[in-house]
Scaffold this motif. Structure first.
Motif, PDB file in Angstrom:
ATOM      1  N   ASP A  79     -35.296 -34.430 -33.946  1.00 56.47           N
ATOM      2  CA  ASP A  79     -36.625 -34.576 -34.552  1.00 56.47           C
ATOM      3  C   ASP A  79     -37.643 -34.575 -33.418  1.00 56.47           C
ATOM      4  OD1 ASP A  79     -38.960 -35.352 -35.741  1.00 56.47           O
ATOM      5  OD2 ASP A  79     -38.071 -36.964 -36.930  1.00 56.47           O
ATOM      6  N   ILE A  80     -38.280 -33.434 -33.176  1.00 52.84           N
ATOM      7  CA  ILE A  80     -39.058 -33.301 -31.930  1.00 52.84           C
ATOM      8  C   ILE A  80     -40.319 -34.165 -31.912  1.00 52.84           C
ATOM      9  CG2 ILE A  80     -38.177 -30.970 -31.442  1.00 52.84           C
ATOM     10  CD1 ILE A  80     -41.174 -30.129 -31.991  1.00 52.84           C
ATOM     11  N   HIS A  81     -40.810 -34.555 -33.075  1.00 49.46           N
ATOM     12  CA  HIS A  81     -42.006 -35.401 -33.082  1.00 49.46           C
ATOM     13  C   HIS A  81     -41.708 -36.850 -32.699  1.00 49.46           C
ATOM     14  CE1 HIS A  81     -45.352 -32.785 -34.609  1.00 49.46           C
ATOM     15  NE2 HIS A  81     -44.320 -32.013 -34.820  1.00 49.46           N
ATOM     16  N   THR A  82     -40.433 -37.156 -32.438  1.00 49.50           N
ATOM     17  CA  THR A  82     -40.090 -38.510 -31.991  1.00 49.50           C
ATOM     18  C   THR A  82     -39.740 -38.513 -30.504  1.00 49.50           C
ATOM     19  OG1 THR A  82     -37.735 -38.290 -32.446  1.00 49.50           O
ATOM     20  CG2 THR A  82     -39.111 -39.056 -34.268  1.00 49.50           C
ATOM     21  N   LEU A  83     -39.737 -37.344 -29.858  1.00 50.31           N
ATOM     22  CA  LEU A  83     -39.320 -37.275 -28.449  1.00 50.31           C
ATOM     23  C   LEU A  83     -40.401 -37.811 -27.516  1.00 50.31           C
ATOM     24  CD1 LEU A  83     -37.653 -33.720 -28.288  1.00 50.31           C
ATOM     25  CD2 LEU A  83     -36.524 -35.936 -28.539  1.00 50.31           C
ATOM     26  N   SER A  84     -39.949 -38.349 -26.386  1.00 50.36           N
ATOM     27  CA  SER A  84     -40.879 -38.824 -25.351  1.00 50.36           C
ATOM     28  C   SER A  84     -41.558 -37.615 -24.714  1.00 50.36           C
ATOM     29  CB  SER A  84     -40.108 -39.579 -24.280  1.00 50.36           C
ATOM     30  OG  SER A  84     -39.234 -38.670 -23.611  1.00 50.36           O
ATOM     31  N   LYS A  85     -42.611 -37.879 -23.957  1.00 47.30           N
ATOM     32  CA  LYS A  85     -43.331 -36.819 -23.250  1.00 47.30           C
ATOM     33  C   LYS A  85     -42.397 -36.027 -22.339  1.00 47.30           C
ATOM     34  CE  LYS A  85     -48.166 -36.845 -22.166  1.00 47.30           C
ATOM     35  NZ  LYS A  85     -49.317 -37.515 -21.618  1.00 47.30           N
ATOM     36  N   GLU A  86     -41.520 -36.738 -21.632  1.00 43.50           N
ATOM     37  CA  GLU A  86     -40.609 -36.086 -20.678  1.00 43.50           C
ATOM     38  C   GLU A  86     -39.601 -35.198 -21.400  1.00 43.50           C
ATOM     39  OE1 GLU A  86     -41.206 -39.522 -20.607  1.00 43.50           O
ATOM     40  OE2 GLU A  86     -42.749 -39.126 -19.083  1.00 43.50           O
ATOM     41  N   MET A  88     -39.915 -33.901 -24.350  1.00 46.02           N
ATOM     42  CA  MET A  88     -40.666 -32.811 -24.970  1.00 46.02           C
ATOM     43  C   MET A  88     -40.922 -31.706 -23.941  1.00 46.02           C
ATOM     44  SD  MET A  88     -41.693 -32.294 -27.972  1.00 46.02           S
ATOM     45  CE  MET A  88     -41.964 -30.534 -28.181  1.00 46.02           C
ATOM     46  N   ARG A  89     -41.262 -32.132 -22.738  1.00 48.20           N
ATOM     47  CA  ARG A  89     -41.540 -31.198 -21.653  1.00 48.20           C
ATOM     48  C   ARG A  89     -40.305 -30.368 -21.297  1.00 48.20           C
ATOM     49  NH1 ARG A  89     -45.061 -30.126 -17.755  1.00 48.20           N
ATOM     50  NH2 ARG A  89     -44.045 -29.782 -15.766  1.00 48.20           N
ATOM     51  N   ALA A  90     -39.143 -31.030 -21.291  1.00 45.11           N
ATOM     52  CA  ALA A  90     -37.893 -30.338 -20.969  1.00 45.11           C
ATOM     53  C   ALA A  90     -37.556 -29.295 -22.031  1.00 45.11           C
ATOM     54  CB  ALA A  90     -36.759 -31.358 -20.844  1.00 45.11           C
ATOM     55  N   LEU A  91     -38.020 -29.535 -23.252  1.00 45.44           N
ATOM     56  CA  LEU A  91     -37.740 -28.624 -24.363  1.00 45.44           C
ATOM     57  C   LEU A  91     -38.704 -27.428 -24.391  1.00 45.44           C
ATOM     58  CD1 LEU A  91     -35.689 -28.868 -26.722  1.00 45.44           C
ATOM     59  CD2 LEU A  91     -37.534 -29.820 -28.096  1.00 45.44           C
ATOM     60  N   ARG A  92     -39.874 -27.594 -23.792  1.00 46.95           N
ATOM     61  CA  ARG A  92     -40.939 -26.573 -23.870  1.00 46.95           C
ATOM     62  C   ARG A  92     -40.504 -25.156 -23.508  1.00 46.95           C
ATOM     63  NH1 ARG A  92     -44.555 -27.621 -27.154  1.00 46.95           N
ATOM     64  NH2 ARG A  92     -45.468 -29.691 -27.111  1.00 46.95           N
ATOM     65  N   PRO A  93     -39.697 -24.964 -22.427  1.00 47.75           N
ATOM     66  CA  PRO A  93     -39.310 -23.585 -22.091  1.00 47.75           C
ATOM     67  C   PRO A  93     -38.440 -22.916 -23.156  1.00 47.75           C
ATOM     68  CG  PRO A  93     -38.930 -25.052 -20.229  1.00 47.75           C
ATOM     69  CD  PRO A  93     -39.226 -25.917 -21.417  1.00 47.75           C
ATOM     70  N   LYS A  94     -37.917 -23.684 -24.112  1.00 47.39           N
ATOM     71  CA  LYS A  94     -37.030 -23.123 -25.129  1.00 47.39           C
ATOM     72  C   LYS A  94     -37.760 -22.700 -26.404  1.00 47.39           C
ATOM     73  CE  LYS A  94     -33.084 -25.921 -23.686  1.00 47.39           C
ATOM     74  NZ  LYS A  94     -32.478 -24.881 -22.836  1.00 47.39           N
ATOM     75  N   MET A  95     -39.045 -22.981 -26.489  1.00 44.76           N
ATOM     76  CA  MET A  95     -39.794 -22.639 -27.692  1.00 44.76           C
ATOM     77  C   MET A  95     -41.175 -22.124 -27.316  1.00 44.76           C
ATOM     78  SD  MET A  95     -39.652 -26.517 -28.983  1.00 44.76           S
ATOM     79  CE  MET A  95     -41.245 -26.984 -29.537  1.00 44.76           C
ATOM     80  N   GLN A  96     -41.633 -21.091 -27.990  1.00 44.07           N
ATOM     81  CA  GLN A  96     -42.855 -20.450 -27.539  1.00 44.07           C
ATOM     82  C   GLN A  96     -43.547 -19.732 -28.686  1.00 44.07           C
ATOM     83  OE1 GLN A  96     -45.507 -20.203 -25.555  1.00 44.07           O
ATOM     84  NE2 GLN A  96     -44.120 -20.147 -23.813  1.00 44.07           N
ATOM     85  N   ILE A  97     -44.871 -19.761 -28.650  1.00 50.29           N
ATOM     86  CA  ILE A  97     -45.652 -18.925 -29.563  1.00 50.29           C
ATOM     87  C   ILE A  97     -46.147 -17.724 -28.766  1.00 50.29           C
ATOM     88  CG2 ILE A  97     -47.861 -18.697 -30.757  1.00 50.29           C
ATOM     89  CD1 ILE A  97     -47.652 -21.386 -31.867  1.00 50.29           C
ATOM     90  N   LEU A 120     -43.530 -20.734 -14.261  1.00 49.61           N
ATOM     91  CA  LEU A 120     -42.228 -20.867 -13.589  1.00 49.61           C
ATOM     92  C   LEU A 120     -42.209 -22.086 -12.662  1.00 49.61           C
ATOM     93  CD1 LEU A 120     -41.613 -17.107 -12.653  1.00 49.61           C
ATOM     94  CD2 LEU A 120     -40.444 -18.416 -14.433  1.00 49.61           C
ATOM     95  N   ILE A 121     -43.295 -22.293 -11.937  1.00 50.17           N
ATOM     96  CA  ILE A 121     -43.398 -23.438 -11.014  1.00 50.17           C
ATOM     97  C   ILE A 121     -43.479 -24.748 -11.794  1.00 50.17           C
ATOM     98  CG2 ILE A 121     -45.011 -24.616  -9.422  1.00 50.17           C
ATOM     99  CD1 ILE A 121     -43.514 -22.518  -7.942  1.00 50.17           C
ATOM    100  N   ASP A 122     -44.325 -24.726 -12.822  1.00 51.36           N
ATOM    101  CA  ASP A 122     -44.570 -25.932 -13.601  1.00 51.36           C
ATOM    102  C   ASP A 122     -43.291 -26.501 -14.205  1.00 51.36           C
ATOM    103  OD1 ASP A 122     -47.018 -27.325 -14.031  1.00 51.36           O
ATOM    104  OD2 ASP A 122     -46.609 -27.136 -16.174  1.00 51.36           O
ATOM    105  N   HIS A 123     -42.404 -25.624 -14.628  1.00 50.37           N
ATOM    106  CA  HIS A 123     -41.152 -26.088 -15.246  1.00 50.37           C
ATOM    107  C   HIS A 123     -40.010 -26.143 -14.226  1.00 50.37           C
ATOM    108  CE1 HIS A 123     -42.443 -26.642 -19.338  1.00 50.37           C
ATOM    109  NE2 HIS A 123     -43.163 -25.540 -19.231  1.00 50.37           N
ATOM    110  N   GLY A 124     -40.335 -25.984 -12.947  1.00 48.99           N
ATOM    111  CA  GLY A 124     -39.313 -26.107 -11.900  1.00 48.99           C
ATOM    112  C   GLY A 124     -38.229 -25.050 -11.991  1.00 48.99           C
ATOM    113  N   LEU A 125     -38.573 -23.853 -12.468  1.00 46.04           N
ATOM    114  CA  LEU A 125     -37.559 -22.815 -12.662  1.00 46.04           C
ATOM    115  C   LEU A 125     -37.355 -21.979 -11.402  1.00 46.04           C
ATOM    116  CD1 LEU A 125     -38.682 -21.652 -16.228  1.00 46.04           C
ATOM    117  CD2 LEU A 125     -36.739 -23.109 -15.659  1.00 46.04           C
ATOM    118  N   VAL A 126     -38.220 -22.153 -10.413  1.00 51.07           N
ATOM    119  CA  VAL A 126     -38.156 -21.328  -9.213  1.00 51.07           C
ATOM    120  C   VAL A 126     -38.865 -22.072  -8.080  1.00 51.07           C
ATOM    121  CG1 VAL A 126     -40.303 -20.077  -9.787  1.00 51.07           C
ATOM    122  CG2 VAL A 126     -38.562 -18.931  -8.455  1.00 51.07           C
ATOM    123  N   ASN A 127     -38.433 -21.844  -6.821  1.00 47.90           N
ATOM    124  CA  ASN A 127     -39.187 -22.469  -5.725  1.00 47.90           C
ATOM    125  C   ASN A 127     -40.234 -21.486  -5.188  1.00 47.90           C
ATOM    126  OD1 ASN A 127     -38.058 -20.844  -3.626  1.00 47.90           O
ATOM    127  ND2 ASN A 127     -36.200 -22.103  -3.711  1.00 47.90           N
TER     128      ASN A 127
END
Ligand code: ADP
Ligand code: MG
Length: 159
Positions: A79-86, A88-97, A120-127
């Motif tokens: 239930d994503i509306h119950t997730l903490s900020k952190e 939720m952030r980890a889930l963000r790269p998996k869903m997109q409009i 890419l930087i913001d989600h730590g996907l690359v250095n």
């Protein structure tokens, strides 16, 4: 057997209408008023309706770009509306409009390469060292070329 990716249950999103000098809430725009559906993994789902009927609001509330008024949004069993900020952030790269209008979804003052790199930087996907190569690789996957890196959104043709 099909597996649910997104389950929406009784979703409501109301926007307050304020009025008077105190800007008190005098009513609500009931943009989404009790919507339920399931999208299974690997399935495409079409939502059709007249302009203003609430399609974009449903999309934004599913991704929690807007907080819901009522109901449930289950993504991959959570239930994503119950997730903490952190979380939720980890889930963000998996869903997109993917917004229809590029001029309201891209920052006109940021070069395309920088806009792609920022995510890419913001989600730590690359250095930082690998960044430019990864952005160029991404441009090429999308049928663009390395020289598009330094272009601004308005410098692209619509084709
Ligand atoms: N941020 C907002 N504040 C107030 N009302 C909104 C907001 N966003 C959308 N609405 C209203 O919610 C209703 C649904 O809008 P929307 O979801 O954009 O419809 P659609 O995408 O189906 O055209 C409309 O009446 C719209 O004016
Ligand atoms: Mg819309």
């Amino acid at each position: 057997m099909s597996q649910a990716l997104i389950e929406i249950d009784g979703l409501k999103k109301y926007f307050p209408i304020t009025g008077g000098i105190l800007q008190r809430t005098v009513g609500n725009v009931r943009a989404v008023d009790g919507v339920s559906f399931t999208i299974n993994k690997g399935e495409s789902f079409g939502l059709v309706g007249e302009s203003g009927c609430g399609k974009s609001t449903i999309g934004r509330t599913i991704l929690r770009l807007l907080e819901k008024t009522e109901g449930k949004v289950i993504f991959n069993g959570q239930d994503i509306h119950t997730l903490s900020k952190e979380k939720m952030r980890a889930l963000r790269p998996k869903m997109q409009i993917v917004f229809q209008d590029p001029f309201s979804s891209l920052n006109p003052r940021i070069k395309v390469g920088e806009a792609i790199g920022e995510a890419l930087i913001d989600h730590g996907l690359v250095n930082r060292r690998e960044l430019k190569d990864r952005v160029i690789e991404t441009l090429e996957i999308c049928g663009l070329a390395a020289y598009h890196y330094d272009r601004y959104p308005h410098e692209f043709s619509g084709g």
